[in-house]
Design an enzyme around this catalytic site. Structure first.
Site, mmCIF file in Angstrom:
data_model
loop_
_atom_site.group_PDB
_atom_site.id
_atom_site.type_symbol
_atom_site.label_atom_id
_atom_site.label_comp_id
_atom_site.label_asym_id
_atom_site.label_seq_id
_atom_site.Cartn_x
_atom_site.Cartn_y
_atom_site.Cartn_z
ATOM 1 N N THR A 34 -7.921 8.871 8.537
ATOM 2 C CA THR A 34 -7.635 7.594 7.883
ATOM 3 C C THR A 34 -7.411 6.486 8.915
ATOM 4 O O THR A 34 -6.745 5.499 8.643
ATOM 5 C CB THR A 34 -6.387 7.710 6.978
ATOM 6 O OG1 THR A 34 -5.286 8.144 7.794
ATOM 7 C CG2 THR A 34 -6.606 8.673 5.830
ATOM 8 N N GLY A 89 -7.865 3.256 10.621
ATOM 9 C CA GLY A 89 -8.512 1.990 10.281
ATOM 10 C C GLY A 89 -8.640 1.688 8.803
ATOM 11 O O GLY A 89 -9.303 0.719 8.413
ATOM 12 N N THR A 90 -7.984 2.487 7.955
ATOM 13 C CA THR A 90 -8.116 2.236 6.509
ATOM 14 C C THR A 90 -7.523 0.882 6.109
ATOM 15 O O THR A 90 -8.073 0.190 5.249
ATOM 16 C CB THR A 90 -7.425 3.346 5.704
ATOM 17 O OG1 THR A 90 -6.126 3.568 6.257
ATOM 18 C CG2 THR A 90 -8.219 4.628 5.746
ATOM 19 N N GLY A 91 -6.388 0.527 6.722
ATOM 20 C CA GLY A 91 -5.749 -0.749 6.377
ATOM 21 C C GLY A 91 -6.614 -1.930 6.792
ATOM 22 O O GLY A 91 -6.751 -2.921 6.052
ATOM 23 N N CYS A 92 -7.210 -1.826 7.996
ATOM 24 C CA CYS A 92 -8.110 -2.888 8.477
ATOM 25 C C CYS A 92 -9.302 -3.023 7.529
ATOM 26 O O CYS A 92 -9.718 -4.137 7.167
ATOM 27 C CB CYS A 92 -8.635 -2.555 9.872
ATOM 28 S SG CYS A 92 -7.367 -2.161 11.077
ATOM 29 N N LYS A 117 0.835 -1.207 0.000
ATOM 30 C CA LYS A 117 0.000 0.000 0.000
ATOM 31 C C LYS A 117 0.866 1.252 0.000
ATOM 32 O O LYS A 117 1.640 1.469 0.916
ATOM 33 C CB LYS A 117 -0.900 0.000 1.241
ATOM 34 C CG LYS A 117 -1.846 -1.180 1.288
ATOM 35 C CD LYS A 117 -2.626 -1.242 2.579
ATOM 36 C CE LYS A 117 -1.768 -1.587 3.771
ATOM 37 N NZ LYS A 117 -2.541 -1.904 4.990
HETATM 38 N N1 ATP Z 1 -5.377 9.972 1.923
HETATM 39 C C1 ATP Z 1 -5.738 8.890 1.234
HETATM 40 N N2 ATP Z 1 -6.522 9.014 0.126
HETATM 41 C C2 ATP Z 1 -6.908 7.940 -0.591
HETATM 42 N N3 ATP Z 1 -6.538 6.675 -0.268
HETATM 43 C C3 ATP Z 1 -5.769 6.485 0.819
HETATM 44 C C4 ATP Z 1 -5.333 7.569 1.630
HETATM 45 N N4 ATP Z 1 -4.576 7.050 2.659
HETATM 46 C C5 ATP Z 1 -4.570 5.727 2.488
HETATM 47 N N5 ATP Z 1 -5.259 5.365 1.377
HETATM 48 C C6 ATP Z 1 -5.502 4.024 0.855
HETATM 49 O O1 ATP Z 1 -6.150 3.296 1.900
HETATM 50 C C7 ATP Z 1 -5.767 1.931 1.851
HETATM 51 C C8 ATP Z 1 -5.202 1.555 3.211
HETATM 52 O O2 ATP Z 1 -3.861 2.009 3.247
HETATM 53 P P1 ATP Z 1 -3.074 2.597 4.473
HETATM 54 O O3 ATP Z 1 -1.705 2.815 3.965
HETATM 55 O O4 ATP Z 1 -3.782 3.773 5.046
HETATM 56 O O5 ATP Z 1 -3.144 1.384 5.467
HETATM 57 P P2 ATP Z 1 -2.564 1.228 6.918
HETATM 58 O O6 ATP Z 1 -1.467 2.183 7.154
HETATM 59 O O7 ATP Z 1 -2.258 -0.212 7.099
HETATM 60 O O8 ATP Z 1 -3.825 1.647 7.799
HETATM 61 P P3 ATP Z 1 -4.126 1.396 9.378
HETATM 62 O O9 ATP Z 1 -2.939 0.691 9.949
HETATM 63 O O10 ATP Z 1 -4.377 2.739 10.002
HETATM 64 O O11 ATP Z 1 -5.369 0.576 9.417
HETATM 65 C C9 ATP Z 1 -4.768 1.821 0.683
HETATM 66 O O12 ATP Z 1 -5.467 1.397 -0.467
HETATM 67 C C10 ATP Z 1 -4.241 3.240 0.540
HETATM 68 O O13 ATP Z 1 -3.765 3.519 -0.755
HETATM 69 C C1 HMH Z 2 -6.838 -2.838 17.383
HETATM 70 C C2 HMH Z 2 -6.181 -2.162 16.237
HETATM 71 N N1 HMH Z 2 -5.844 -2.901 15.151
HETATM 72 C C3 HMH Z 2 -5.242 -2.312 14.091
HETATM 73 C C4 HMH Z 2 -4.958 -0.965 14.099
HETATM 74 C C5 HMH Z 2 -4.253 -0.340 12.916
HETATM 75 O O1 HMH Z 2 -4.959 0.659 12.367
HETATM 76 C C6 HMH Z 2 -5.338 -0.220 15.244
HETATM 77 N N2 HMH Z 2 -5.104 1.128 15.326
HETATM 78 N N3 HMH Z 2 -5.942 -0.843 16.290
#
Ligand code: ATP
Ligand code: HMH
Length: 263
Positions: free
Chosen positions: A207, A209-212, A174
């Site tokens: 953003t 929880g976007t990854g989750c 990502k």
């Molecule tokens: N500002 C943004 N605008 C559009 N898409 C975004 C933005 N930030 C993240 N994304 C997208 O959201 C999705 C999740 O990515 P992100 O890198 O935020 O995950 P993460 O860091 O594991 O998140 P978290 O650990 O907070 O749950 C990816 O598809 C990424 O490209």
């Molecule tokens: C419990 C939990 N899992 C994953 C993440 C990553 O976003 C968070 N902030 N909290």
């Protein structure tokens, strides 16, 4: 029968990430959601204030219960917390042959608060990643897992290759956090096919929880029978919409709107 998906992850009291994000995402995909909680966090939009561990045997008991009674058509892992929980989860997934598995290799929150012990990284690499159909690291997690530093979009494919070498079938790296890029670009590859997923980079700090949400949407769509490629494309569109419709809650990094599509 309704498709059933399992999340193996930590609880976020703030409701935006972890188990709560996963179950909301499953529900929005009309998938029956089940959970094995690996840790409890006292967390909100300003950070992770406390973590309460769950005994590894109890994590395993949750997996055993849902897998042997309700049945699991797809699963995802998120925060695992400790080396002992990593082992319990790996054993549970292997014992019940739970597949397909989406692995979000969570190491820290968006604030940088640690969610995985340093001595658990090796277990994540050696025991969890080989079980994954797809692993979804952000650039920070790629560095922790492989040592590859991603500084721009041009580094994504080298990073994905290094992730694939750890044994998952697909890697989805990502690039959402990459600075100086007007697009939020992720790279999906299995070593033969490479697909760039692009969306507008939205100008918001909300953003959490976007990854989750992305990983849970992939698992939900796999539970519904979509191919991995279709599931990833659909999940990217789902998370982009959820970010665009951010809820502006809390004083810090706020949650996205999981229900955006029907609001
Ligand atoms: N500002 C943004 N605008 C559009 N898409 C975004 C933005 N930030 C993240 N994304 C997208 O959201 C999705 C999740 O990515 P992100 O890198 O935020 O995950 P993460 O860091 O594991 O998140 P978290 O650990 O907070 O749950 C990816 O598809 C990424 O490209
Ligand atoms: C419990 C939990 N899992 C994953 C993440 C990553 O976003 C968070 N902030 N909290």
């Amino acid at each position: 029968m309704i498709p059933r998906a399992l999340t193996i992850a930590g609880s976020d009291s703030g409701g935006g990430a972890g188990i709560q994000a996963d179950l909301k995402t499953f529900h929005e995909h009309v998938v029956f959601g089940m959970s094995a909680i690996t840790a409890l966090t006292a967390q909100d939009t300003t950070g992770v204030h406390e973590v309460h561990a769950v005994p590894p045997a109890f994590v395993r008991a949750q997996i055993d219960a849902v897998a042997s009674d309700l049945g699991v058509e797809a699963a995802k892992t998120g925060m695992l917390g400790s080396a002992a929980v990593v082992d319990a989860v790996a054993d549970g997934i292997a014992a019940h042959e739970i597949a397909p598995l989406v692995v979000d290799p969570v190491c820290a929150s968006k604030h940088g608060d640690p969610l995985l012990d340093d001595d658990a990284i090796e277990g994540l690499r050696q025991r969890i990643l080989p079980l994954a159909e797809v692993v979804t690291p952000n650039v920070g997690e790629v560095a922790v897992l492989t040592g590859v530093e991603v500084r721009g979009v041009g580094d994504l494919s080298r990073a994905a290759e290094a992730v694939l070498a750890l044994g998952p079938r697909w890697a989805l790296v990502k690039g959402g956090h990459l600075p100086d890029n007007p697009r939020a670009i992720d790279l999906l590859t299995d070593g033969r096919t490479s697909i760039h997923l692009e969306a507008e980079r939205l100008d918001t700090q909300d953003t959490h929880g976007t990854g989750c949400t992305l990983a849970a949407a992939i698992a939900a769509r796999r539970a519904r029978g979509e191919s991995l490629e279709d599931a990833v494309h659909g999940a990217k569109a789902f998370v982009t919409g959820a970010i665009r419709h951010g809820l502006r809650l809390g004083k810090g990094i706020g949650p996205v709107d999981h229900a955006w599509a029907r609001r």
